[in-house]
Design a protein around this motif. Structure first.
Motif, PDB file in Angstrom:
ATOM      1  N   PHE A   1       4.016  -3.831   5.537  1.00  0.00           N
ATOM      2  CA  PHE A   1       4.650  -2.268   5.840  1.00  0.00           C
ATOM      3  C   PHE A   1       3.480  -1.444   4.850  1.00  0.00           C
ATOM      4  CE2 PHE A   1       7.987  -5.525   5.131  1.00  0.00           C
ATOM      5  CZ  PHE A   1       8.574  -5.301   6.444  1.00  0.00           C
ATOM      6  N   ALA A   2       3.441  -0.103   5.033  1.00  0.00           N
ATOM      7  CA  ALA A   2       2.507   1.153   4.328  1.00  0.00           C
ATOM      8  C   ALA A   2       3.434   2.305   4.478  1.00  0.00           C
ATOM      9  CB  ALA A   2       1.105   1.364   4.793  1.00  0.00           C
TER      10      ALA A   2
ATOM     11  N   PRO B   1       0.759  -1.133   0.110  1.00  0.00           N
ATOM     12  CA  PRO B   1      -0.194   0.420   0.300  1.00  0.00           C
ATOM     13  C   PRO B   1       0.805   1.837  -0.270  1.00  0.00           C
ATOM     14  CG  PRO B   1      -0.592  -1.063   2.130  1.00  0.00           C
ATOM     15  CD  PRO B   1       0.430  -1.981   1.553  1.00  0.00           C
ATOM     16  N   CYS B   2       0.468   1.819  -1.142  1.00  0.00           N
ATOM     17  CA  CYS B   2       2.003   3.356  -0.789  1.00  0.00           C
ATOM     18  C   CYS B   2       0.657   4.221  -0.626  1.00  0.00           C
ATOM     19  CB  CYS B   2       2.361   3.264  -1.973  1.00  0.00           C
ATOM     20  SG  CYS B   2       3.176   2.249  -1.971  1.00  0.00           S
ATOM     21  N   ILE B   3       0.964   5.472  -0.494  1.00  0.00           N
ATOM     22  CA  ILE B   3      -0.190   6.580  -0.020  1.00  0.00           C
ATOM     23  C   ILE B   3       0.451   8.109  -0.730  1.00  0.00           C
ATOM     24  CG2 ILE B   3      -1.340   8.204   1.825  1.00  0.00           C
ATOM     25  CD1 ILE B   3      -1.609   5.099   3.499  1.00  0.00           C
ATOM     26  N   ASP B   4      -0.155   8.301  -1.399  1.00  0.00           N
ATOM     27  CA  ASP B   4       0.086  10.055  -1.903  1.00  0.00           C
ATOM     28  C   ASP B   4      -0.206  11.487  -1.154  1.00  0.00           C
ATOM     29  OD1 ASP B   4       1.274  12.036  -2.855  1.00  0.00           O
ATOM     30  OD2 ASP B   4       1.038  11.077  -5.262  1.00  0.00           O
ATOM     31  N   ALA B   5       0.681  11.173   0.239  1.00  0.00           N
ATOM     32  CA  ALA B   5       0.198  12.933   0.646  1.00  0.00           C
ATOM     33  C   ALA B   5       0.020  13.796  -0.137  1.00  0.00           C
ATOM     34  CB  ALA B   5       1.199  13.050   1.707  1.00  0.00           C
ATOM     35  N   ASP B   6       1.105  14.308  -1.297  1.00  0.00           N
ATOM     36  CA  ASP B   6       1.131  15.481  -1.008  1.00  0.00           C
ATOM     37  C   ASP B   6      -0.093  15.391  -2.480  1.00  0.00           C
ATOM     38  OD1 ASP B   6       3.358  16.003  -0.502  1.00  0.00           O
ATOM     39  OD2 ASP B   6       4.312  14.788  -2.649  1.00  0.00           O
ATOM     40  N   ARG B   7      -0.649  14.136  -2.929  1.00  0.00           N
ATOM     41  CA  ARG B   7      -2.122  14.027  -3.321  1.00  0.00           C
ATOM     42  C   ARG B   7      -3.128  14.335  -2.766  1.00  0.00           C
ATOM     43  NH1 ARG B   7      -3.492   8.698  -6.928  1.00  0.00           N
ATOM     44  NH2 ARG B   7      -2.041   9.675  -8.425  1.00  0.00           N
ATOM     45  N   ILE B   8      -2.717  13.860  -1.764  1.00  0.00           N
ATOM     46  CA  ILE B   8      -4.482  14.128  -0.751  1.00  0.00           C
ATOM     47  C   ILE B   8      -4.820  15.322  -0.354  1.00  0.00           C
ATOM     48  CG2 ILE B   8      -5.216  13.962   1.922  1.00  0.00           C
ATOM     49  CD1 ILE B   8      -3.603  10.783   1.328  1.00  0.00           C
ATOM     50  N   ALA B   9      -3.360  16.441  -0.304  1.00  0.00           N
ATOM     51  CA  ALA B   9      -3.216  17.455  -0.136  1.00  0.00           C
ATOM     52  C   ALA B   9      -4.276  18.854  -0.974  1.00  0.00           C
ATOM     53  CB  ALA B   9      -1.616  18.220   0.160  1.00  0.00           C
TER      54      ALA B   9
ATOM     55  N   SER C   1      -7.037   6.882   7.587  1.00  0.00           N
ATOM     56  CA  SER C   1      -7.573   6.626   6.784  1.00  0.00           C
ATOM     57  C   SER C   1      -7.543   5.557   6.442  1.00  0.00           C
ATOM     58  CB  SER C   1      -9.119   7.698   5.941  1.00  0.00           C
ATOM     59  OG  SER C   1      -9.740   6.589   5.684  1.00  0.00           O
ATOM     60  N   ARG C   2      -6.186   5.990   5.350  1.00  0.00           N
ATOM     61  CA  ARG C   2      -6.280   4.717   4.128  1.00  0.00           C
ATOM     62  C   ARG C   2      -5.632   4.030   5.090  1.00  0.00           C
ATOM     63  NH1 ARG C   2      -6.088   9.168  -0.663  1.00  0.00           N
ATOM     64  NH2 ARG C   2      -8.105   9.768  -0.094  1.00  0.00           N
ATOM     65  N   LEU C   3      -4.710   4.099   6.121  1.00  0.00           N
ATOM     66  CA  LEU C   3      -3.764   3.456   6.701  1.00  0.00           C
ATOM     67  C   LEU C   3      -4.243   2.492   7.334  1.00  0.00           C
ATOM     68  CD1 LEU C   3      -1.495   6.079   8.577  1.00  0.00           C
ATOM     69  CD2 LEU C   3      -0.791   4.138   7.006  1.00  0.00           C
ATOM     70  N   GLU C   4      -5.902   2.439   8.144  1.00  0.00           N
ATOM     71  CA  GLU C   4      -6.367   1.461   8.538  1.00  0.00           C
ATOM     72  C   GLU C   4      -6.925   0.760   7.383  1.00  0.00           C
ATOM     73  OE1 GLU C   4     -10.045   3.603  10.358  1.00  0.00           O
ATOM     74  OE2 GLU C   4      -8.420   4.978  11.773  1.00  0.00           O
ATOM     75  N   GLN C   5      -7.008   1.216   6.060  1.00  0.00           N
ATOM     76  CA  GLN C   5      -7.706   0.571   5.514  1.00  0.00           C
ATOM     77  C   GLN C   5      -6.298  -0.845   4.875  1.00  0.00           C
ATOM     78  OE1 GLN C   5      -9.076   2.832   1.853  1.00  0.00           O
ATOM     79  NE2 GLN C   5     -10.534   3.203   2.795  1.00  0.00           N
ATOM     80  N   ALA C   6      -5.199  -0.445   4.657  1.00  0.00           N
ATOM     81  CA  ALA C   6      -3.912  -1.293   4.807  1.00  0.00           C
ATOM     82  C   ALA C   6      -4.379  -2.131   5.494  1.00  0.00           C
ATOM     83  CB  ALA C   6      -2.879   0.165   4.209  1.00  0.00           C
ATOM     84  N   ALA C   7      -3.796  -1.735   6.970  1.00  0.00           N
ATOM     85  CA  ALA C   7      -3.553  -2.469   8.185  1.00  0.00           C
ATOM     86  C   ALA C   7      -4.900  -3.535   8.007  1.00  0.00           C
ATOM     87  CB  ALA C   7      -3.972  -1.455   9.328  1.00  0.00           C
ATOM     88  N   ALA C   8      -5.909  -3.367   7.653  1.00  0.00           N
ATOM     89  CA  ALA C   8      -7.315  -4.912   7.624  1.00  0.00           C
ATOM     90  C   ALA C   8      -6.643  -5.190   6.406  1.00  0.00           C
ATOM     91  CB  ALA C   8      -8.210  -3.555   7.223  1.00  0.00           C
ATOM     92  N   SER C   9      -6.445  -4.610   4.946  1.00  0.00           N
ATOM     93  CA  SER C   9      -6.091  -5.658   4.554  1.00  0.00           C
ATOM     94  C   SER C   9      -4.760  -6.617   4.540  1.00  0.00           C
ATOM     95  CB  SER C   9      -5.565  -4.938   3.600  1.00  0.00           C
ATOM     96  OG  SER C   9      -4.452  -4.454   3.314  1.00  0.00           O
TER      97      SER C   9
END
Length: 201
Positions: free
Chosen positions: A109-110, A27-35, A97-105
């Motif tokens: 590592f995220a 799982p990769c979360i793009d913080a700049d895109r979320i911003a 919220s996205r980290l929670e989804q990653a942990a649930a999967s």
């Protein structure tokens, strides 16, 4: 699940690192895109920003005039701080919220990719902070090619960012992106091996 922040200055090749990790299934979360997303039409942040920076920062359709907001917000340290304090809680909420989804999967590592992690509340959430660096002039060339701007503008942008020494002091590992894509990927694989080994130790 371990949380690994990926940071680095503009043009260092963070996105190449994230792309490789995502291709490996992490799982990769793009913080700049979320911003950017938290300032889209209908965002609760927009009325607050209008009150401070003027109602005309939104066009007739309710879309943000990003350049106008940037011109006004970054004109003073107070304006920059107000923009950060308005948007940061919402950005952090979306990341969590996205980290929670990653942990649930069941992911071990995220990865959270963000130019601005060091010095924000999210830094404390990271189990590791991976810094991606590149030679200064290589970064300048990448920024010019990506954004279609002059080398002078690219250098100005780089010079305004968090100093490399500050990022290095906060990082737990560094990848130097000064060769081929193959060499970069080998460094990422070595970093992943060290993470997995840590899990077994």
């Amino acid at each position: 699940m371990k949380i690994i922040g990926i940071t680095g200055r503009s043009g260092c090749g963070k996105s190449s690192v994230t792309k490789f990790l995502a291709a490996q299934g992490y799982p990769c979360i793009d913080a700049d895109r979320i911003a950017r997303e938290v300032l889209q039409k209908g965002s609760p942040c927009l009325p607050v920003l209008q009150e401070r920076f003027g109602s005309d920062i939104l066009d007739e359709q309710g879309e943000l005039r990003r350049r106008l907001l940037a011109d006004r917000a970054f004109a003073t340290p107070e304006g920059t701080r107000f923009l950060t304090e308005t948007t940061q809680p919402e950005i952090l909420r979306q990341i969590e919220s996205r980290l929670e989804q990653a942990a649930a999967s069941g992911a071990p590592f995220a990865f959270v990719d963000g130019a601005v992690i060091v010095g924000t509340p999210f830094e404390a959430r990271c189990d590791h902070l991976l810094l991606v660096t590149a030679p200064y002039e290589s970064s300048v060339q990448r920024i010019c090619a990506r954004d279609g701007i002059t080398p002078e503008m690219a250098r100005r942008r780089l010079d305004a960012q968090t100093p490399l020494e500050t990022l290095r002091a906060a990082a737990t590992a560094e990848i130097v992106n000064d060769g081929s894509l193959f060499q970069l990927e080998n460094q990422i694989k070595a970093f992943l091996r060290s993470l997995r080994k840590e899990d077994y130790d």
